[in-house]
Scaffold this motif. Sequence first.
Motif, mmCIF file in Angstrom:
data_model
loop_
_atom_site.group_PDB
_atom_site.id
_atom_site.type_symbol
_atom_site.label_atom_id
_atom_site.label_comp_id
_atom_site.label_asym_id
_atom_site.label_seq_id
_atom_site.Cartn_x
_atom_site.Cartn_y
_atom_site.Cartn_z
ATOM 1 N N LEU A 1 3.333 8.284 -17.307
ATOM 2 C CA LEU A 1 4.261 9.570 -16.495
ATOM 3 C C LEU A 1 5.126 9.722 -17.419
ATOM 4 O O LEU A 1 4.761 11.450 -17.320
ATOM 5 C CB LEU A 1 5.028 8.787 -15.840
ATOM 6 N N SER B 1 0.711 -1.368 -0.602
ATOM 7 C CA SER B 1 -0.513 -0.138 0.048
ATOM 8 C C SER B 1 0.473 1.172 -0.132
ATOM 9 O O SER B 1 0.469 2.175 -0.284
ATOM 10 C CB SER B 1 -0.556 0.202 1.182
ATOM 11 N N PHE C 1 2.173 11.766 -10.839
ATOM 12 C CA PHE C 1 0.978 11.635 -11.200
ATOM 13 C C PHE C 1 -0.038 13.216 -10.492
ATOM 14 O O PHE C 1 -0.399 13.517 -11.675
ATOM 15 C CB PHE C 1 0.581 10.472 -11.642
ATOM 16 N N ALA C 2 0.055 13.265 -9.966
ATOM 17 C CA ALA C 2 -0.377 14.354 -8.830
ATOM 18 C C ALA C 2 0.771 15.738 -9.120
ATOM 19 O O ALA C 2 -0.442 16.917 -9.939
ATOM 20 C CB ALA C 2 -1.278 14.611 -7.993
ATOM 21 N N ASN D 1 10.910 7.394 -5.653
ATOM 22 C CA ASN D 1 9.850 6.243 -6.440
ATOM 23 C C ASN D 1 10.532 5.381 -7.066
ATOM 24 O O ASN D 1 10.343 3.820 -7.067
ATOM 25 C CB ASN D 1 8.875 6.803 -6.984
ATOM 26 N N LEU E 1 2.861 2.071 -16.621
ATOM 27 C CA LEU E 1 3.280 3.244 -15.652
ATOM 28 C C LEU E 1 4.055 4.069 -15.451
ATOM 29 O O LEU E 1 3.647 5.778 -15.833
ATOM 30 C CB LEU E 1 3.086 2.688 -14.282
ATOM 31 N N ILE F 1 1.710 1.636 -3.801
ATOM 32 C CA ILE F 1 1.359 2.387 -4.282
ATOM 33 C C ILE F 1 1.308 4.120 -4.163
ATOM 34 O O ILE F 1 0.869 4.848 -5.235
ATOM 35 C CB ILE F 1 -0.065 1.306 -4.574
ATOM 36 N N LEU F 2 0.749 4.104 -2.710
ATOM 37 C CA LEU F 2 0.426 5.969 -2.874
ATOM 38 C C LEU F 2 1.222 6.449 -3.043
ATOM 39 O O LEU F 2 1.643 7.821 -3.369
ATOM 40 C CB LEU F 2 0.500 5.522 -0.845
ATOM 41 N N SER F 3 3.218 5.961 -2.683
ATOM 42 C CA SER F 3 3.846 6.541 -3.030
ATOM 43 C C SER F 3 3.927 6.436 -4.371
ATOM 44 O O SER F 3 4.206 8.572 -5.352
ATOM 45 C CB SER F 3 5.333 5.766 -2.461
ATOM 46 N N MET F 4 3.999 5.804 -5.538
ATOM 47 C CA MET F 4 4.346 6.174 -6.848
ATOM 48 C C MET F 4 2.437 7.272 -7.449
ATOM 49 O O MET F 4 3.037 7.698 -8.853
ATOM 50 C CB MET F 4 3.469 4.748 -7.386
ATOM 51 N N GLN F 5 2.406 6.953 -7.054
ATOM 52 C CA GLN F 5 0.958 8.309 -7.305
ATOM 53 C C GLN F 5 1.537 9.628 -7.506
ATOM 54 O O GLN F 5 0.641 10.148 -8.114
ATOM 55 C CB GLN F 5 -0.777 8.000 -6.961
#
Length: 260
Positions: free
Chosen positions: A88, A2, A12-13, A51, A84, A5-9
Motif C-alpha cells: 500500500l 470476507s 488498493f483501488a 481499515n 500489505l 478482506i473486501l474492506s481492505m482491498q
Amino acid sequence: LSQVILSMQLPFAVIPLIHFTSDRAKMGSFCNRAWVRVLAWTTAAVIVGLNMRLVITSVSDWLAAAGEYRWLILAIVIPVAAGLLLLLGWVTFEPFLSHWFKWFGRPPVTLPETAAAALPTPIYRRILVPLDHTNLDRAAIAHAAAMARQYQAKLYLLHVEEGVTSQIYGALASTAEVELGRQYLDDIVKKLGAEAIDVESVVVHSSNPKNEIVRYAREISPDLLVMGAHGHTRFKDLIFGDTINPVRHALDVPILIVRG
C-alpha cells in the motif's frame, strides 16, 4: 473474514484511481482540480484509517479466541499485514517519487550544437505511391505530385489486384474489376503526364498487397514511399493500419503517411 478482506482491498483501488485521474498527461482537461484532489486524498486517508482500525479489532478478536494457538495467528497475520502495508505504501508514494526523480534526479538531455548541421539534405528522385482505388489515393497522389515537381522526381504508381481471378490467373486475369483498375491507373498517368510529371504505373496480382509493396519497393529502391491512411480509429488502425504497419517495418525507406 470476507468483509475484512473486501474492506481492505478498497485502498488498493481508490489510491491508484486518484493518481490516474490527477495525472494531467493522461486526463488532459478532465484532470482532477485541486479541490477534488484534496477531497479524494482525505477520503482515501479515512478509508485507510478505518481499515487499519478494522484489522486491529479483528486480529484482537482472533487472538482472544485462539487461546494457546495465538502464536499461529501471529505467525500468519504479521507477515501478511506487513506485506500489505508495504504494498500500500508503494502504491501510494511510488508515483510521487517517480515524478520527483523525473524532474530533479535526472540531468537534462542536451543535443550538440552541430547535430542539426550534420543532417544530410534528403533528395527524392524516385517516389513510390501504392494505390488501392479508394478515396485515400487522391491525397497520396497530391502530396507525391507536389514533391515530384519540387525535386523533379519520378513517380511509381503501384496497384495490387486482390480478386479471386487475379489470385488464380495472375497477369492473365481479365475481369471488369481488373479492367476498371487499369483504366483508373491510365487516367491518373495521363493527368500527371499533362503536368510534366514523369510517372510509371504497375499492376500486380496477389492476395497479399503488403508483400507486393515491399517486393516492388526493393526492386526499384525508392527514395520515398507515400501511402494513404484512414482517419478513423478502429482497432485494426491503432498503429497506422493493417497495411502501413507491416510495410514500414519491412522497409528502410522514409514513409510519408497521408491521412485521407
